[in-house]
Design an enzyme around this catalytic site. Sequence first.
Site, PDB file in Angstrom:
ATOM      1  N   ASP A 140       0.850  -1.193   0.000  1.00  0.00           N
ATOM      2  CA  ASP A 140       0.000   0.000   0.000  1.00  0.00           C
ATOM      3  C   ASP A 140       0.882   1.238   0.000  1.00  0.00           C
ATOM      4  OD1 ASP A 140       0.756   0.546   2.638  1.00  0.00           O
ATOM      5  OD2 ASP A 140      -1.288   0.813   3.354  1.00  0.00           O
ATOM      6  N   ASP A 162      -5.632  -5.700   8.519  1.00  0.00           N
ATOM      7  CA  ASP A 162      -4.265  -5.648   9.029  1.00  0.00           C
ATOM      8  C   ASP A 162      -4.260  -4.907  10.349  1.00  0.00           C
ATOM      9  OD1 ASP A 162      -3.187  -2.651   8.513  1.00  0.00           O
ATOM     10  OD2 ASP A 162      -4.478  -3.252   6.855  1.00  0.00           O
TER      11      ASP A 162
END
Length: 418
Positions: free
Chosen positions: A96, A258
């Site tokens: 990301d 996450d």
Amino acid sequence: MDFYFPDSQDQIEPTYDFIAEERSPFRVRQRDDRYAHEIHKKPVYSGILVSKSIVDGIGGAGRYTAAQRNRLYRLGVREFFRLRDRRDPSLKSMGDCGAFSYAAQPAPPFTPDDVIDFYEGCGFDQGIAIDHVIFGYRADADTDGGAEEAWIERQALNVKLAEAFLERWRSRGCQFEPVGVAHGWSPRSYSDSVARLQDLGYRRIALGGMVPLKTLQIIECLEAIDEVRDVDTSFHLLGVTRTENVTSFASYGVASFDSTSPFRQAFKDDKDNYYWKGRTYTALRIPQVEGNVKLSARIRAGQINQGEAHRLEQRALRAVRAYDQDQASIISALSALRAYDELQGRKDLTERYRETLEDRPWKRCRCGVCTSAGVEVILFRGTERNKRRGFHNLFVFNQRLQGHLGPPRRRATPVASA
Ligand SMILES: [Zn+2]
């Protein structure tokens, strides 16, 4: 439910000497230090999440030296993290942008091609589109139209970035799975974002900016999103801090999340430092006189006598290790801990320490950390012990997660329609 562990280059040195408190003189960090997935026999997470901001050092988020960064780009994510060495080949990698590191800037500091170069160059399995965090949550804005202009602008920017990202992903013929990011400030604005991303072709969508939301607020957003969700769309929750409810989100299509919480609580939490079945224990605080910032400052300021600190520190270490070996009573261990805590002006943790010592969870845990570090894992002292406790927490957390849902199921991997 897949759990991704965000990388911050946290590793331990397996040959660290706890008694001498020394690293091996022959240690080569990149060769010898180990990630959490290398310490335990079985995987403790489904995969790792690596942020471009942390790799590139954007906005003070950097955790990589120039040499490490070059190695990651040269070797790729599987070899750099030694994911390929795992006996279980299913350990995944997700990339990301690390949007929090540039949240204060008017626009993200990367182009879609910069980000795709990172994902494709490093060989990630999944890559999250460029995004920009929206700060603010107001469920009422859905009915009174009170959304701030800045929020609306950022949402429009996010959709534009997601569109450009997917367009470049298609024209470059990328291998990784593209993941869109939905941001919002209310249930309806989140569901609008999800609907737009689905229209663009995304079938896997990360939900961003939910870190500060309470569980009930997350659920009201998921309920609104559920009304527009296509049957083959699945979600990833970015940066979950309150992990206890995460499995209940599965019914809304949340397939992964996450979180750094299980790891960081080991050395950031006031009391919940060591995970165990159905509870947590408080780690025994015996900070190093040298190397502990707070303690050193108070010694320099003349508030604490250095010789006395050394004496109480060593006494506490000896007493706890002797108790672990059944060579000293719990009373002597508790009194040594209390004396050192008192010198530092720390509040009385005796009752919590008593539970930790009485139950000796480190002797019962069969994880790769506790079986080798023994009592040292429960000492709140220095990075080698504290990170080991964090790695132990990942092991217990993963067991809890599996217990909630049974064995992990294989999901069909959805891809964006080309
Ligand atoms: Zn353990």
